[in-house]
Scaffold this motif. Structure first.
Motif, short mmCIF file in Angstrom:
data_model
loop_
_atom_site.label_atom_id
_atom_site.label_comp_id
_atom_site.label_asym_id
_atom_site.label_seq_id
_atom_site.Cartn_x
_atom_site.Cartn_y
_atom_site.Cartn_z
N GLY A 61 0.80 -1.22 0.00
CA GLY A 61 0.00 0.00 0.00
C GLY A 61 0.83 1.27 0.00
O GLY A 61 0.29 2.36 0.12
N HIS A 62 2.14 1.14 -0.15
CA HIS A 62 3.05 2.28 -0.12
C HIS A 62 4.09 2.13 -1.23
O HIS A 62 4.38 1.02 -1.69
N ARG A 67 -0.92 -2.87 -4.01
CA ARG A 67 -2.00 -2.11 -3.37
C ARG A 67 -2.72 -3.01 -2.35
O ARG A 67 -2.54 -4.22 -2.31
N ILE A 68 -3.56 -2.40 -1.56
CA ILE A 68 -4.32 -3.13 -0.55
C ILE A 68 -5.54 -3.78 -1.21
O ILE A 68 -6.29 -3.12 -1.93
N SER A 69 -5.71 -5.07 -0.97
CA SER A 69 -6.85 -5.80 -1.52
C SER A 69 -8.01 -5.80 -0.53
O SER A 69 -7.84 -6.19 0.63
N ALA A 70 -9.16 -5.37 -1.01
CA ALA A 70 -10.35 -5.40 -0.15
C ALA A 70 -10.83 -6.82 0.09
O ALA A 70 -11.54 -7.08 1.07
N ALA A 71 -10.44 -7.74 -0.78
CA ALA A 71 -10.93 -9.12 -0.69
C ALA A 71 -10.08 -9.99 0.24
O ALA A 71 -10.50 -11.08 0.60
N GLU A 72 -8.90 -9.50 0.62
CA GLU A 72 -7.98 -10.36 1.38
C GLU A 72 -7.24 -9.52 2.41
O GLU A 72 -6.56 -8.55 2.07
N ARG A 73 -7.36 -9.88 3.68
CA ARG A 73 -6.64 -9.18 4.73
C ARG A 73 -5.17 -9.60 4.69
O ARG A 73 -4.86 -10.78 4.54
N HIS A 74 -4.29 -8.63 4.80
CA HIS A 74 -2.87 -8.95 4.81
C HIS A 74 -2.29 -8.66 6.18
O HIS A 74 -2.82 -7.85 6.94
N GLU A 75 -1.20 -9.32 6.49
CA GLU A 75 -0.50 -9.13 7.74
C GLU A 75 0.87 -8.54 7.44
O GLU A 75 1.71 -9.19 6.83
N PRO A 76 1.13 -7.30 7.85
CA PRO A 76 2.43 -6.69 7.57
C PRO A 76 3.62 -7.50 8.06
O PRO A 76 4.66 -7.55 7.40
#
Length: 263
Positions: A61-62, A67-76
């Protein structure tokens, strides 16, 4: 400054971009704060490149990362783990600022055998917020990103020089560029208390922070709590600095950091 390389590495659901100083020193992986990018570490990386192989990640996302996916939560923290594995780094030093420090702590806590040292620059060690409050802050963040994207890099840099006149001039080019690269959905959501993300770190860890009166998130009470939870943690308070510790007192920050890394 030596010639730095750049590239991307695969992570779940996308790619992370990075810049790397190279060299024969031990690897040092840097994770930036919210709305920054990897090159926002450039001043520090230049100071350390003679001693370390510095890897500056663009968080998801930076910068030039996925980019950030609305369909899948990511863990930094998982992104950091997968990037380190893809780069074939063996037990690197890991370091982060703000939300990047929180992700770095979570990574080191989940994979204690895969790090040699940890540095946390004013991490987001705050109480969990109610969902309504999180959504309110996330919406304010989206609005802020929209304002940035309506500005030129020159305008953003000029704004930064006005609001942060004490910063070194070298800070502003990457800082301004990063503001136009942020995904509006990049605001972090925490569901695990910060206390549960430091208790298993098994290597020397430096919690470096500024002063609360200047905006440091880590207060003396939080620093004391962190030490009580994990004896591997030591702290360094940098006078005259707030949340952007290295940008607000670079000389004292670098001295404390070098002392820890060389110990």
């Amino acid at each position: 400054m030596r010639s730095w390389s750049a590239g991307t590495v695969p992570v779940s659901g996308g790619l992370l971009a990075y810049h790397r100083t190279g060299g024969d020193g031990p690897p040092l992986v840097l994770s930036h704060g919210l709305t920054d990018n990897g090159l926002c570490w450039s001043r520090l990386a230049t100071a350390l490149e003679g001693e370390f192989d510095v890897v500056m990640l663009d968080a998801r996302g930076h910068g030039a990362s996925a980019r950030i996916s609305a369909a899948e939560r990511h863990e930094p923290a998982q992104d950091i783990a997968e990037a380190i594995e893809a780069l074939r780094l063996q037990a690197p030093i890991v370091m982060g600022h703000s939300v990047g420090a929180r992700a770095t702590a979570a990574y080191a806590n989940a994979f204690p055998a895969r790090v040699s040292k940890v540095v946390l620059e004013d991490p987001v060690f705050l109480p969990l917020a109610e969902p309504a409050a999180v959504e309110h802050r996330a919406q304010k963040f989206r609005e802020q990103v929209a304002r940035f994207q309506a500005m030129s890099e020159g305008e953003i840099a000029a704004m930064g020089r006005t609001t942060s006149p004490g910063w070194h001039a070298d800070e502003f080019p990457a800082w301004a560029a990063a503001k136009r690269q942020v995904d509006p959905e990049a605001f972090p959501t925490y569901t695990t208390p910060w206390q549960a993300q430091i208790d298993r770190i098994s290597v020397p860890t430096l919690l470096i922070h500024g002063e609360a009166e200047f905006g440091s998130l880590v207060t003396p009470a939080i620093a004391a709590e962190a030490i009580s939870l994990n004896p591997n943690i030591r702290t360094a308070s940098i006078a005259g600095a707030g949340h952007n510790v290295r940008r607000e007192n670079f000389e004292d920050y670098l001295a404390a950091l070098r002392s820890f890394l060389r110990d």
